[in-house]
Design an enzyme around this catalytic site. Structure first.
Site, PDB file in Angstrom:
ATOM      1  N   ASP A 173      52.374   0.490-123.805  1.00  0.00           N
ATOM      2  CA  ASP A 173      52.826   1.018-122.524  1.00  0.00           C
ATOM      3  C   ASP A 173      53.938   0.142-121.966  1.00  0.00           C
ATOM      4  O   ASP A 173      53.751  -1.073-121.791  1.00  0.00           O
ATOM      5  CB  ASP A 173      51.649   1.093-121.544  1.00  0.00           C
ATOM      6  N   HIS A 198      59.626   1.673-109.763  1.00  0.00           N
ATOM      7  CA  HIS A 198      58.205   1.280-109.845  1.00  0.00           C
ATOM      8  C   HIS A 198      58.068  -0.237-109.861  1.00  0.00           C
ATOM      9  O   HIS A 198      57.224  -0.807-109.146  1.00  0.00           O
ATOM     10  CB  HIS A 198      57.586   1.895-111.105  1.00  0.00           C
ATOM     11  N   GLU A 218      48.671   7.219-112.817  1.00  0.00           N
ATOM     12  CA  GLU A 218      50.062   6.820-113.019  1.00  0.00           C
ATOM     13  C   GLU A 218      50.793   7.935-113.756  1.00  0.00           C
ATOM     14  O   GLU A 218      50.393   8.325-114.851  1.00  0.00           O
ATOM     15  CB  GLU A 218      50.175   5.506-113.826  1.00  0.00           C
ATOM     16  N   GLU A 267      53.253   9.208-116.037  1.00  0.00           N
ATOM     17  CA  GLU A 267      54.035   8.653-117.141  1.00  0.00           C
ATOM     18  C   GLU A 267      54.379   9.752-118.133  1.00  0.00           C
ATOM     19  O   GLU A 267      53.805  10.832-118.109  1.00  0.00           O
ATOM     20  CB  GLU A 267      53.237   7.571-117.886  1.00  0.00           C
ATOM     21  N   ASP A 271      48.201   7.401-116.996  1.00  0.00           N
ATOM     22  CA  ASP A 271      47.644   6.085-117.309  1.00  0.00           C
ATOM     23  C   ASP A 271      46.753   5.656-116.146  1.00  0.00           C
ATOM     24  O   ASP A 271      47.116   4.805-115.336  1.00  0.00           O
ATOM     25  CB  ASP A 271      48.804   5.108-117.525  1.00  0.00           C
ATOM     26  N   ARG A 287      42.959  -0.316-109.705  1.00  0.00           N
ATOM     27  CA  ARG A 287      43.830  -1.377-109.156  1.00  0.00           C
ATOM     28  C   ARG A 287      43.066  -2.638-108.803  1.00  0.00           C
ATOM     29  O   ARG A 287      43.611  -3.742-108.884  1.00  0.00           O
ATOM     30  CB  ARG A 287      44.559  -0.857-107.915  1.00  0.00           C
ATOM     31  N   GLN A 333      42.254  -4.379-112.131  1.00  0.00           N
ATOM     32  CA  GLN A 333      43.515  -4.881-112.680  1.00  0.00           C
ATOM     33  C   GLN A 333      44.020  -6.122-111.934  1.00  0.00           C
ATOM     34  O   GLN A 333      44.450  -7.098-112.549  1.00  0.00           O
ATOM     35  CB  GLN A 333      44.553  -3.752-112.599  1.00  0.00           C
ATOM     36  N   LYS A 389      42.653  -0.560-117.182  1.00  0.00           N
ATOM     37  CA  LYS A 389      43.355   0.570-117.807  1.00  0.00           C
ATOM     38  C   LYS A 389      42.555   1.220-118.939  1.00  0.00           C
ATOM     39  O   LYS A 389      42.720   2.408-119.207  1.00  0.00           O
ATOM     40  CB  LYS A 389      44.670   0.061-118.436  1.00  0.00           C
ATOM     41  N   THR A 407      42.940   7.167-120.754  1.00  0.00           N
ATOM     42  CA  THR A 407      44.356   7.507-120.617  1.00  0.00           C
ATOM     43  C   THR A 407      44.469   8.948-121.092  1.00  0.00           C
ATOM     44  O   THR A 407      44.006   9.271-122.179  1.00  0.00           O
ATOM     45  CB  THR A 407      45.225   6.599-121.516  1.00  0.00           C
ATOM     46  N   GLU A 432      51.863   3.013-104.923  1.00  0.00           N
ATOM     47  CA  GLU A 432      53.148   3.073-104.228  1.00  0.00           C
ATOM     48  C   GLU A 432      53.122   4.074-103.074  1.00  0.00           C
ATOM     49  O   GLU A 432      53.646   3.796-101.995  1.00  0.00           O
ATOM     50  CB  GLU A 432      54.254   3.458-105.218  1.00  0.00           C
TER      51      GLU A 432
END
Lengths: 422, 422
Positions: A132, A139, A205, A207, A239, A243, A246, A259, A263, A370
């Site tokens: 990844d 971002h 996420e 992606e 993904d 948080r 992580q 993560k 996925t 975000e």
């Protein structure tokens, strides 16, 4: 004369004859229930094993291969671009309204053209390794600002190389698979001990991911100007990220359990050949890249991306972001060349995620971290609001290129959050 | 009566009848040249496919399985501990001096007992995912001190969870494979731009790795007290590292190209059942682990580890470090339980690296970064010295448990550095 399929393709369908994305399906309740490769056309899936068995692949590379009688696309990917182009030309011809071979063969049509709602889509590839990247500057800036403040949000290395980490291949699942809220350690503040429990900051996420074709031998890097021949196509990817897990675990070796619980990828791989007409210039790079990353043509693709959330208990879904693949700073070919420059070998079916694709505007950010600025503000979803994902929430990513009167789209990539284990 | 093999086992052999490690070999120039599973005994490899075909596996789990007619051990690993114990009991009996079945069957012996120097060892497992932990406190302290100073060398999270990152599975190679010096970006100082070229700080890392057995479904964590049943055995591992590439790329997502150019494992997997008699207490943990990591029995193994370097152009090799598996802070079972606690699925053949195994003393550090303190001092190797590895250097890791009159050893894990591409 415009290319037109003999199969009905509704105007808003993602799967025009200009697209022909590849996937792997099971025909639920059909005569053959083993997984087989297919392409999407309108509301149908064309079974490539039947087409091959009927002798309609008349080019030399595909006719002599058993790649469409496999339970995944890896063998087809290994054949490389000449075979991909041959297969695409054959399929566009067979599906066109001007060509009778399939159109006028009722028994083969019956056998090979299956309504999409009768098939179950599976993971199209056996994924050896999944990498990844972290290729969106927007971002990177937003995350850096959230976690380290606005002075130097982006690390200096970011501008010189496409930063990436190895992801977990085993937990990649196909769109539609439920995602169990992960449990793990979080650490609310410097003075408290860590807690253990269901993630309190579960995020998506937005992606995309490139699917690797032939790949390279260990020790033999791929030149950036030849990298496109090693990319078969792309999928949508979510993904999923915890948080809180992580944030506590990632120093100094990067993301791990935050993560690796899941996925999600879309079932359809849109080929680079289908995307070619939507190519656009990649953004200018702030530092001149080192020679091994300096490509003759620096190409992105104009792919509109959208994320919707269908909150638990509601029938309606709400668009939470609109972004575009073209915002990526590092191109797919730079990512691939960088990945192999140390000699690392890529294998057919490897997946290279782009990282979260955020655009420049607040309504184009690619994740809740975000969009809600790490939970400091709320996102309105009809009658409810969200800072992070709640149990029962469904996240639906879609991606589409708009042609002149047709679409080249990826369909959707979705997943619903289900409660953590007790 | 002591267990004794009918095959000669020299006193210094790693492969006594108490060991019986598993590997996969090709019989160079033999009648069957396809890869097959075998166990090591003295200077011989016992071909398990021949033993199975001859009907000598008489237990129910192995006799009904084709796991020893596969090109790797994955199917055997999937069967789990009852099958592993059954196979071990059968093989110890067949190879013992008290048992005639194989000993007195000259034609089967001829076919199934192959001199080690006639076989080529291959990767014993198909590795779906490879994870590398960071489980030695001595290593963590030394690295932290080198890069951040002696005040707070170890991050607070380190004491609460076994830190790890996903590694690259595709570039794992078998002992004896040359390692091409990787090229990549380095960044000598804050004010200079990055350079590109062959790594200037190429290092080894003394590690071991657990080989995963049955594994778990996505979403179903493995309890720490049941984790041992998911570990088939262990191998020696050299996690080659390009320190200059790693230092520049690793913030914020962890090691990537600084590691993915090659990782070497030993051909022989020593089973946890063989290691059991060398079990010892793991070190006391400084913080009480969270309940999901608190195991009833916290077990390490007393495995002496040694790294030798044979410098380019010299015939002699020099021991550069002596360490021991027992120094690890986080146990294999804690690593495995942590890995799955978020729901992440492990598959048979997955590899869990321990991270560099450094001991407390300077002559027990597990990599050149520590031994030369990031190149600030030189290591003497006979007529020459080293700060990092030079082209032509060969690194040889060995590991062995000393029993009463016999060894349970891993053999060696070696690799030679060859020059970078032009």
């Amino acid at each position: 004369m415009a290319l037109k399929a003999f199969v009905e393709v509704k105007p808003d369908s993602h799967f025009s004859i200009h697209n022909l994305p590849y996937g792997v399906f099971k025909h639920v309740g059909g005569a053959i229930t083993t997984p087989r490769p297919g392409v999407a056309i309108g509301d149908y899936v064309l079974d490539l094993s039947s087409i091959h068995s009927a002798g309609l692949f008349d080019g030399p590379l595909i006719s002599n291969s058993d790649c469409f009688h496999q339970p995944n696309l890896n063998k087809f990917l290994e054949l490389g671009r000449p075979a991909w182009k041959e297969a695409r030309a054959t399929l566009q011809k067979l599906l066109s309204s001007a060509e009778p071979a399939l159109q006028n063969n009722a028994s083969l049509r019956q056998k090979a053209l299956l309504p999409m709602d009768e098939v179950e889509m599976l993971l199209p590839i056996a994924i050896g390794d999944y990498t990844d990247f972290f290729s969106s500057l927007h971002h990177a800036k937003n995350c850096g600002t959230i976690f380290r403040g606005p002075e130097n949000p982006v690390n200096p290395n970011w501008f010189h190389l496409p930063i990436a980490y190895h992801g977990r291949a085993s937990s990649i699942v196909i769109s539609g698979t439920d995602i169990i809220r992960p449990r793990g350690q979080g650490h609310p503040s410097a003075n408290s001990p860590p807690y253990f429990g269901p993630s309190r900051k579960l995020d998506f996420e937005l992606e995309m991911a490139a699917v690797v074709g032939p790949g390279n031998e260990l020790g033999k890097p791929i030149d950036v100007n030849e990298a496109a021949d090693h990319i078969f196509g792309a999928v949508l990817m979510n993904d999923w990220s915890a948080r809180d897990i992580q944030a506590w675990e990632y120093v100094p070796l990067g993301p791990f359990l935050g993560k690796s619980f899941g996925t999600t990828i879309s079932p359809w791989i849109v080929t680079l050949d289908a995307l070619e007409q939507f190519a656009c210039d990649a953004p200018n790079q702030i530092h001149l890249p080192l020679p091994y990353l300096a490509e003759k043509v620096s190409k992105n693709y104009d792919i509109s991306l959208e994320v919707r959330i269908k909150p638990a208990g509601q029938e309606e879904s709400f668009t939470v972001t609109r972004s575009n693949f073209k915002h990526l700073y590092w191109t797919l070919t730079q990512q691939l060349a960088h990945h192999t420059v140390n000699g690392c070998n890529l294998r057919p079916g490897d997946l290279l995620g782009t990282g979260t694709i955020s655009g420049p505007e607040p309504d184009s950010y690619g994740c809740l971290l975000e969009l809600t600025w790490n939970g400091t503000k709320e996102l309105s979803l009809g009658k409810t609001t969200r800072k992070f994902l709640e149990d029962g929430d469904e996240v639906i990513i879609s991606g589409c290129c708009k042609g002149n009167g047709y679409n080249v789209g990826f369909g959707t990539c979705s997943g619903k959050i289900i409660p953590s284990l007790p």
